[in-house]
Design an enzyme around this catalytic site. Sequence first.
Site, PDB file in Angstrom:
ATOM      1  N   ASP A 113      -3.315   1.248  10.149  1.00  0.00           N
ATOM      2  CA  ASP A 113      -4.470   2.126  10.361  1.00  0.00           C
ATOM      3  C   ASP A 113      -4.869   2.124  11.823  1.00  0.00           C
ATOM      4  OD1 ASP A 113      -4.511   1.068   7.444  1.00  0.00           O
ATOM      5  OD2 ASP A 113      -5.591   2.972   7.440  1.00  0.00           O
ATOM      6  N   CYS A 124       0.827  -1.203   0.000  1.00  0.00           N
ATOM      7  CA  CYS A 124       0.000   0.000   0.000  1.00  0.00           C
ATOM      8  C   CYS A 124       0.870   1.265   0.000  1.00  0.00           C
ATOM      9  CB  CYS A 124      -0.989  -0.006   1.164  1.00  0.00           C
ATOM     10  SG  CYS A 124      -2.368   1.147   0.910  1.00  0.00           S
TER      11      CYS A 124
HETATM   12  O1  LIG Z   1      -0.625   6.951   8.276  1.00  0.00           O
HETATM   13  P1  LIG Z   1       0.042   6.363   7.080  1.00  0.00           P
HETATM   14  O2  LIG Z   1       1.321   5.642   7.409  1.00  0.00           O
HETATM   15  O3  LIG Z   1       0.218   7.380   5.967  1.00  0.00           O
HETATM   16  O4  LIG Z   1      -0.968   5.308   6.413  1.00  0.00           O
HETATM   17  C1  LIG Z   1      -1.318   4.141   7.069  1.00  0.00           C
HETATM   18  C2  LIG Z   1      -2.257   3.305   6.277  1.00  0.00           C
HETATM   19  O5  LIG Z   1      -3.354   4.045   5.714  1.00  0.00           O
HETATM   20  C3  LIG Z   1      -3.728   3.424   4.483  1.00  0.00           C
HETATM   21  O6  LIG Z   1      -5.115   3.216   4.426  1.00  0.00           O
HETATM   22  P2  LIG Z   1      -6.042   3.883   3.274  1.00  0.00           P
HETATM   23  O7  LIG Z   1      -5.232   4.001   2.009  1.00  0.00           O
HETATM   24  O8  LIG Z   1      -6.511   5.209   3.807  1.00  0.00           O
HETATM   25  O9  LIG Z   1      -7.190   2.912   3.099  1.00  0.00           O
HETATM   26  C4  LIG Z   1      -2.929   2.145   4.372  1.00  0.00           C
HETATM   27  O10 LIG Z   1      -3.577   1.029   4.937  1.00  0.00           O
HETATM   28  C5  LIG Z   1      -1.676   2.543   5.089  1.00  0.00           C
HETATM   29  O11 LIG Z   1      -0.872   1.451   5.473  1.00  0.00           O
END
Ligand SMILES: O=P(O)(O)OC[C@H]1O[C@H](OP(=O)(O)O)[C@H](O)[C@@H]1O
Length: 318
Positions: free
Chosen positions: A199, A130
């Site tokens: 998350d 991701c």
């Molecule tokens: O806080 P940071 O490290 O940036 O992101 C953490 C997590 O947020 C994202 O979720 P989504 O893309 O919003 O569903 C991903 O799952 C990623 O690992």
Amino acid sequence: MDSAVHPDVRETAEAIDTMEIRGAATIATAVAEALATQAAESDATDPERFRAEQRAAARVLYETRPTAVSLPNALRYVLQDMEGHSVEVLRDSVVRSATEFQRRIESAQEDLGQVGANRLRDGDTVMTHCHSTAVVACIRAAVEQGKEIHAMVKETRPRNQGHITATQLREMDVPVTLIVDSAARRYLNDVDHVLVGADSIAADGSVINKIGTCGLAVNARDCGTPIAVAAGTLKFHPDTLTGHTVDIEMRDEREVIDDETRAEIGDIEVLNPAFDVTPPRYVDAILTERGQFAPEGVATLMRELFGEGTVDPWDEPE
Ligand SMILES: O=P(O)(O)OC[C@H]1O[C@H](OP(=O)(O)O)[C@H](O)[C@@H]1O
């Protein structure tokens, strides 16, 4: 619909819902900013009205996505000190807390980046999943330490957020190899680390992160490849201290398959969970701005940070 909710708050909520604003830390920053706008531009004349507006705005933001705890943690932080007998005092408190929150996120990300960078050696290859600003911060700090780092980036279906990671790493001249998610196992023996974001982190050390993280972690453990989770304390989920579980967001089926292709196939069910839960035994370390922890060790720090409970400032008072 509460007309007192500022249009910018609704716009932010909509952008989070559609994932134009995404990523746990970025969402947290955006909601803090939205509450500050709500406060700064409120024309409430009495404190009770002002508080009600903030609650309503927080509720609109809270109801967007359920899994990343950084969102409610940000709302709590900004509204925690909403004490005072005049609108002016309340307004200052919200705007000040929102600014302070954003500053803390930035400095936490920097400190966490150093912790992650210290795990990486010159010449290492890191597999990512991701897009996580915390993971990118670790790699950036390692590069700034003068280390040469390579990245193997999983594309991360269905939304291909690995492309964002690839773009950001290329911007810092990190060599990137992009793979489809199902190729991860084939290359896990060739990489030195798996580094993912989160998350939410539960009190037992379970990691809630983008769908596919658990399979990746189980495979990494089987191959003996260390897996670390870059997740500041903003990702600690206080409700899990008292036994609550974390809601896993189910997203639109059309992220997985378009209507036309689906109609061609015939009658099928499509499931699109956005996140999964990786049990602590598959995780080597959780990297925070307070240092690195074994997943089983986070509960102590969580208790220190949250005490035994939290309040939900978006709820109506009893
Ligand atoms: O806080 P940071 O490290 O940036 O992101 C953490 C997590 O947020 C994202 O979720 P989504 O893309 O919003 O569903 C991903 O799952 C990623 O690992």
